[in-house]
Design a protein around this motif. Sequence first.
Motif, short mmCIF file in Angstrom:
data_model
loop_
_atom_site.label_atom_id
_atom_site.label_comp_id
_atom_site.label_asym_id
_atom_site.label_seq_id
_atom_site.Cartn_x
_atom_site.Cartn_y
_atom_site.Cartn_z
N MET A 199 -25.30 3.30 36.51
CA MET A 199 -24.62 3.20 35.22
C MET A 199 -25.46 2.47 34.18
O MET A 199 -25.13 2.48 33.00
N THR A 217 -25.95 -0.82 33.89
CA THR A 217 -25.29 -2.04 33.44
C THR A 217 -25.90 -3.25 34.13
O THR A 217 -26.08 -3.26 35.36
N ASP A 252 -22.83 -8.90 29.33
CA ASP A 252 -23.03 -7.57 29.89
C ASP A 252 -23.87 -6.74 28.93
O ASP A 252 -23.66 -6.79 27.70
N ASN A 274 -25.87 -2.72 28.59
CA ASN A 274 -26.12 -1.39 29.12
C ASN A 274 -27.44 -0.87 28.56
O ASN A 274 -27.61 -0.79 27.33
N TYR A 311 -28.66 2.08 28.71
CA TYR A 311 -28.61 3.46 28.22
C TYR A 311 -28.00 3.55 26.82
O TYR A 311 -28.52 4.25 25.95
N SER A 312 -26.90 2.84 26.60
CA SER A 312 -26.21 2.89 25.31
C SER A 312 -26.49 1.69 24.42
O SER A 312 -26.05 1.67 23.27
N SER A 316 -23.34 -4.12 24.37
CA SER A 316 -23.30 -5.43 25.01
C SER A 316 -21.91 -6.04 24.84
O SER A 316 -21.22 -5.79 23.84
#
Length: 462
Positions: free
Chosen positions: A275, A277, A297, A299, A301-302, A305
Motif C-alpha cells: 500500500m 504506507t 503516517d 503514503n 504513492y499519493s 500524510s
Amino acid sequence: MREFMDYIQSVFYAATGWNRDNSYSSLNATSDALLNFPTPRGLRLTLSSLATSQFATSYQLGTVGVVDGSVSYLYSTVPLNNAIAQSEKIPLPDLLRSYRPLAELPRRAEEGGQLEGGLIKDGLAYGRLYLPASMLEALVVRRISPTLQFQLSAVSNQKLRNGGTMLGMVQYDKGRYAVEGLASTDGGLLGARALYNSGGDVAHLDTQTQPATTNGNGTGNGERERIFGRFSTGAEFYYGTLNKSGGMSVGARFATLPTHKGTPLTATMTVNPLMGTISWSYAVMAGSYCSLASRMDFNVYSYESDWAVGMELWRKRTAWSINQELEEVPTPVNITPERGFQEKLEWELDGPSLPLDAAEILSPPEPVAQSKKERSFQAKMEWRLDDPDVDSTVSTTNENDDDENDDQYSGVLKARLDQHLRVGLLWEGRVKSLLFSLGSSIDLRRLDSPFRTLGLEVQFSA
C-alpha cells in the motif's frame, strides 16, 4: 474504559505466565491506547462480578438510539486469586493507564527458570450475547505448554456472510522470538506473524547467571547513563484463498524496560510496502501524571500524510482524603505511651523502684532489635547509615510505596487531536464504588454542531 472482562483476561494471562506484549499484533499497543481510545456513546451501565475464583459474569445495558445490552460469562481453569474484583479497590492504573511499560521476559522452564503459575494445559472460555441483535461472540484459550498457546474466537450474526465467522490462532512464544499462525473462515484467510527481540533483557535468557560489574556506589558502570531497552523487529503475511489477494507489513519497536533509570519511552515504525504506507509513532511517559504520544503516517504513492497527537493527564487525590489518611497513620504509635503509662501504674503498686526499671529496660529491646535486623536487611544501602528510629520509619514507608502509588490517583483526562481538527476528550475516574467514563468527540470544522458523540459509561464490580 477497559472492561471488567478484559481485566480478568489479563489476570489469567499473568497467572499462567503468558506475555501478551511479546507479539507483532501488539507492536503499536501503547500509541494506539493514547491516540485511538474510544469515546462512549449514550448512557451505558455495566454490572460485573467475580462469583468464584474461576467464574465471572458481566451484564451491560445501554441506550444508543434503542435500548440494547449484553450478557457475558467467563470461566478459567486457573484460580484467579490475584484478581481484585471490587471496583472500589481495583487500582486505577491497572484499568485506565494507556502507557504500559514492557514486562521483563520470563525464563522458561527449559531455560533454567520456572513458568509463572506453574500450570500447563490451562484454559479460559468466554462468551458474550448481544441483545436484541442476538449476536454471539465466543473465545476459547487453551495453554498447551509453557511456550505454546491456542486461541479460537467466533462471531455469530445473521448480517454476516454465511451467518458468522471463525478465527483460529496458534501462538509460540520462546521469549527471544514469537511466532503466530492464523486461519479465518472469512475469505479463507491464512496468515503468519513473527517477532524477534534483541538487546535489553534478551541477553539474560542465554545464561543462568550474569556477572555483575559494579562501581563503588553499588551500581553498574554506565547503567544510569545508557538507555536500557528492548529492540523488536517483526513482520506479518496474510493471503485470502477465496479472493486471491494478500498483504504484508514489517515493523520495528524500541521500548525502555522498567529497570531503565530515565524517562520511559516507546518508538515504533511500520511499513506496508504493497500500500506504500509508512507510519511512525512515539510515546513517552513524561512523569507520574503525564504521558504524551504522536503519530505520523505517509503514503509514498499519493503523497498524503496524516498526523495525530495525544495526551494522558492524571489527577491526584483530593487534599482532604490525603490529610485524613495522615491523621490515621500516627494512631498506632500513640497507643504505646498509653499502655506504658498503665503498666507503670501497675508496677508502682507492687514495687515502685525495681520493677519500673525492669519494665523500662527489658521490655523495649527485644522488639526493637528484631525489627531492626529484619528491616535493615530489606532496606537499601543508603538507609543503613541512618539512626535506628529513622531507619525503621523509612523502611516502613518503603514497604507501602506500591500501595500508596496505586491509591494516589483519582482520575485521568485523555485527549487527542488529528490533522482534520477532530478532538477526542475522555475523563475517567472513580466515585465511591462506581467507575465512570465521560467522553465526547468534537469536530472543530463544524462549529454549528461540533459535538459528534457524547456519552457516559458507569461500571460496578463486586
